[in-house]
Structures are given as structure tokens and as C-alpha cells.
Scaffold this active site. Structure first.
Site: not given
Ligand code: MN
Length: 515
Positions: A85-86
Site C-alpha cells: 500500500e505505501d
């Protein structure tokens, strides 16, 4: 707000993770090392609000997991939990390098991160269910706890509004779930960190009480510890650990409310703990203590012979120290201690493995454990299965064909797998079968709403009425007076309620037209 006063150099090396769990095997260390280097490269150059490298957050999460006694798989998943996600990783990459199990855990944590607390206290229980349902595997929840534990230490760098949202979610959802899973150490840490953001005034008050009491108690405690140690040795009890513990802020808060803020009536703010190998030793220690110190009447509790409903075991007694003070003493075995501090997590750790207990993520027993506590009509200590069924029945009350509910079969597979939880714009939780659409949602809320629905926004975007809802969706319905349900809806609605009401509407209107 206090600025970060934690200026000590922290250690974010690979060894810092290993050092917290000496039972990690060579194989565990190898995979953790691989995940450590992978995460480092995938978060290269990223910085947190605190100014620290993003990578530190992943190491801190892994440290928390290692400290809980988790194995290489779980610690690695902790290191990788933000990498899709990041970070710069893809799910294919994680699967290829680390395998499906770690990918499953990483994706689980990511999914959990998408559910946001919406601040409706009366729905907290549903929200807890949603978190558990979404996590699917207890390990996912534990990784999320470890992640949140570190995030709470860096809240000072976020805007006030975000601080409150995250801290409230931690207090209402995570602290509670960790408590119900018996992971007291986590529950206590999460509660202590989030309480001050949610209740800053009360926090200051409690911290002052703690400060005052610990100053006053410290000398007292040292004296009585020394004297107990002497007496135990004289009684030929050689194997024992004597420590002290301070009550968690959340539980002290609850107790202070009960005692109308008369802190002098709370005796266990600081307690002595004596840990011995066997149950026999516990009673021996109790005998030595009562022989030498006068116990306070009505404060002797034998939770070894009569465990608390949640399984907690220990002997508690409050004694006069002989120097004008009183102190609570808690006596327990190592096994009781591990169970009391680590609960469900201790079953995942190495001790369980050595005992040949293999953890099975398909086993939904942990789910019933989490929700057993709240079952009001529960008969304490009686058949656990009954409680499980009781809870599923509560879900089933909303189900459309209860007769098709085979409780025992549902227990064996993941009984959340065919339910979803969606939200109304004001945060009401709507519990529906998988495959449900905005039309099902509308009829669940009210039949007149179902009859007149013309459009739906899901998470703020207009979607067609046959769109399948997913866990955590916020559904905003648009209705128009004098509209009528479309018979084509019968092709896609999932719930019998919707089906029945659409048909009923047209039955009724056929008659309206006739006469
Ligand atoms: Mn994270």
C-alpha cells in the site's frame, strides 16, 4: 500537547528484532532478514510525519511482534505490512519471494486498515465484529495491534482531529479486542497510549494520582519486598520471581469511577507479583506471607481454585506492611503468568509449538473467545459451545433463511465468510449476506426506502443498484416519492427480505388497480 520527549537513540537494527525473542530458530531469522532487507529497499527514501525514515515504523512493528513471542512468518509479515500500500512492492512480488501465507497476512492487515472508526458508540460492538470478520486470521489482528502500538507513539506529529480518531478507534476497538483475546500486555499498552488523547483532562488527573502514589509507595514497596524475600528464603522456597506492576490507566480509570475518585480506596494501583513454578508453591507462598503480615479482611481472592470467568488465575491478597502501608500481593505460576499476559498470543508462540499444539488458522475458536465476553445471558463457565452458538444466532437473526443455518458446520468454516458489514452515512452498521446490493441495503433499513430507491452512492460515488457491496462500504441512498420497485431487481437481490417486499408491493398494487 507535549512534544516528543523521547530523544533517546532507538535501535532499528535486525538484531534488535532477534534480541526480543530468543526462541527464534535459524529458519525464522533467515526469513526475517530477507523481509527486513526487502522492506528497507521498498520504502527507500520515504519519511514519516515525525521525520523518521518510514522503515523505522516497520522495524518497530516487528519488534513488538518479536516481543510477543511471534514466529518468523508473523514477524516478516509485520515488516512487510505496508509494502504494497505505501511502499513499492506488488502482491505478485511478495507471493513470489515470501509465499502465500505471508501475502495473506500482509493483505489482511491492508484490508483492516481500510476500515475506519466512525465514532458511533452504540455501534462499537458491530465495528469490533467487522474488524474480526475482516481480519479472518487472529495473526492479522495481532500484526495490526503491533502496527497501531507504534503509530500511537508518534501521534503527536498528526493534526488533533486525526489524533482523536485514531486514539478513539484504538481505545474502543483494539484495546477491547486485545483484552478479550487475553493479550493483556497489548491491551494495556494500547489503552495507556490512546487514553491521553481521548480524555486529556482525566489522563492528567490519573497521572498525578499515579505519581503521588508511586512516590509514596516506592520506599514502602522496597522494604516489604526485601522482607518477603527473606521470609520466603527462610521457608526454603528458592525458585521465585518477585516483581511489581502498575495498574493500567484504563482499568485504574474504571476503578476510580467505581470508588468516586477516592484514590486512597484503591489498593492495587501498584501490586507485588510473586511468580513460582507450581500451584503447590503458590499456596506455600501465601502461607508464608499471611504468617508474617496481617492480611486485610475481605481482600483474599483465590482465583486459582476459582478462576475468573475469562480464565484468569492467581491468588490476590492485600497485606499490612507493618510500616503503615498496605500492598496487594499477587501469586501465580509461570504458566498462569504467560496466560494472563499473552492470552491467545501465547498459543501462537513457541511454548505452544514445543508442546505440539499446532495453530490452525481455520479454527474459528478465537472468534468465539473474542465475543464470548459480551454475551449477556451467558452462563459463566458453562458449555462454551453454547455461547458460540448464542452469538452466531444473534447474527442469524438477521439472516434470511435461518433454517439453512447448520451451526456446527458453520463453526468449522469461517463463519464470517458469508456476511458483510456496510455503513449508513451516519455510521449505522448494516449486516448483510455476501452478494447483497444497495437494494438489499435499502430494504434492510426500511421497506418504504426500498420501494422508492432510485440511486445509490457507494463510498461517495454513484453506482448501479445491482453493485455488490463490500465490507466497510458506506452506502448513501437516493429515493424519490411515488417511485415503485422494479421487478427486474428480483434478478439480483440477495436477501429474502428484499425479494419478499418487492413482490408484496406489486401484489398490493395489483389489488389497488383492480378496485
Ligand atoms: Mn503501518
Amino acid at each position: 500537547m507535549t512534544a516528543s520527549n523521547d530523544k533517546k537513540k532507538k535501535d532499528f537494527s535486525l538484531e534488535s528484532i532477534f534480541n526480543l525473542n530468543l526462541e527464534l530458530t535459524k529458519k525464522d531469522r533467515e526469513i526475517i532478514k530477507k523481509a527486513y532487507l526487502f522492506a528497507k529497499s521498498k520504502h527507500e527514501g520515504q519519511v514519516r510525519q515525525s521525520g523518521d525514515p518510514y522503515f523505522y515504523h516497520l522495524v518497530a512493528t516487528a519488534q513488538n511482534l518479536s516481543n510477543l513471542g511471534m514466529d518468523g512468518i508473523v514477524i516478516s509479515a509485520g515488516l512487510l505490512h505496508d509494502s504494497i500500500e505505501d511502499g513499492a512492492a506488488t502482491r505478485e512480488e511478495i507471493e513470489k519471494v515470501f509465499g502465500v501465507e505471508i501475502l495473506f497476512l500482509v493483505e489482511g492487515v491492508t484490508k483492516l486498515g481500510h476500515i475506519k472508526y466512525r465514532g458511533m458508540r452504540r455501534h462499537n460492538e458491530s465495528l469490533r465484529k467487522l474488524f474480526v470478520a475482516t481480519s479472518q486470521d487472529i495473526r492479522v489482528l495481532i500484526i495490526k495491534f503491533a502496527d497501531r502500538l507504534h503509530n500511537l507513539t508518534t501521534l503527536d506529529f498528526l493534526p488533533r482531529e486525526k489524533q482523536i480518531r485514531i486514539a478513539t478507534e484504538s481505545l474502543e476497538i483494539y484495546t477491547q479486542l486485545a483484552y478479550r483475546l487475553g493479550i493483556t500486555t497489548l491491551s494495556k499498552a494500547l489503552g495507556d497510549l490512546s487514553f491521553k488523547y481521548v480524555f486529556p483532562e482525566k489522563y492528567r488527573k490519573i497521572r498525578n494520582i499515579l505519581k503521588e502514589r508511586s512516590k509514596e509507595n516506592k520506599r514502602n514497596l522496597e522494604q516489604v519486598s526485601r522482607s518477603i524475600t527473606k521470609k520466603l528464603v527462610a521457608a526454603k522456597i528458592k525458585k521465585f520471581k518477585l516483581t511489581s506492576r502498575t495498574k493500567a490507566i484504563v482499568s485504574l480509570y474504571k476503578k476510580l469511577i467505581k470508588k468516586k475518585w477516592h484514590a486512597e480506596n484503591v489498593y492495587d494501583i501498584i501490586a507485588l507479583r510473586i511468580i513460582v513454578p507450581t500451584v503447590g508453591d503458590c499456596y506455600k507462598v501465601l502461607g508464608v506471607i499471611h504468617k508474617n503480615f496481617k492480611p486485610m479482611a475481605g481482600r483474599i481472592k483465590d482465583y486459582i481454585a476459582l478462576p475468573k470467568p475469562n480464565g484468569y488465575q492467581s491468588i490476590h491478597t492485600t497485606i499490612f506492611t507493618g510500616h503503615g502501608g498496605v500492598v496487594e500481593v499477587q501469586i501465580r505460576t509461570d504458566k498462569m503468568h504467560a496466560e494472563a499476559e499473552y492470552g491467545a498470543a501465547s498459543h501462537l508462540g513457541y511454548k505452544a509449538k514445543q508442546m505440539g499444539l499446532k495453530y490452525n488458522s481455520q479454527d474459528s475458536d478465537w472468534v468465539s473467545k473474542v465475543f464470548r465476553v459480551f454475551s449477556k445471558k451467558q452462563e459463566v463457565g458453562k458449555d462454551d459451545k453454547k455461547n458460540k452458538i448464542k452469538w452466531i444466532q444473534e447474527l442469524a437473526e438477521h439472516s434470511d433463511n435461518p433454517e439453512a443455518f447448520d451451526f456446527e458446520t458453520r463453526l468449522k468454516d469461517d463463519f464470517f465468510s458469508d456476511r458483510i458489514f456496510a455503513f449508513t452515512p451516519i455510521g449505522d452498521v448494516i449486516d448483510l449476506p455476501v452478494g447483497s446490493t444497495p437494494v438489499d441495503f435499502a430494504y434492510y433499513v426500511h421497506s418504504s426506502l426500498g420501494d422508492t430507491i432510485v440511486g445509490a452512492k457507494i463510498n461517495g460515488i454513484f453506482k448501479s443498484l445491482d453493485t455488490e457491496l463490500r465490507n466497510g462500504d458506506v452506502v448513501e441512498l437516493e429515493s424519490r416519492k411515488n417511485e415503485s420497485p422494479n421487478l427486474k431487481w428480483l434478478d439480483f437481490v440477495k436477501t429474502n427480505t428484499a425479494r419478499r417486499k418487492i413482490k408484496a408491493y406489486w401484489e398490493k398494487h395489483k389489488q389497488d388497480k383492480k378496485y
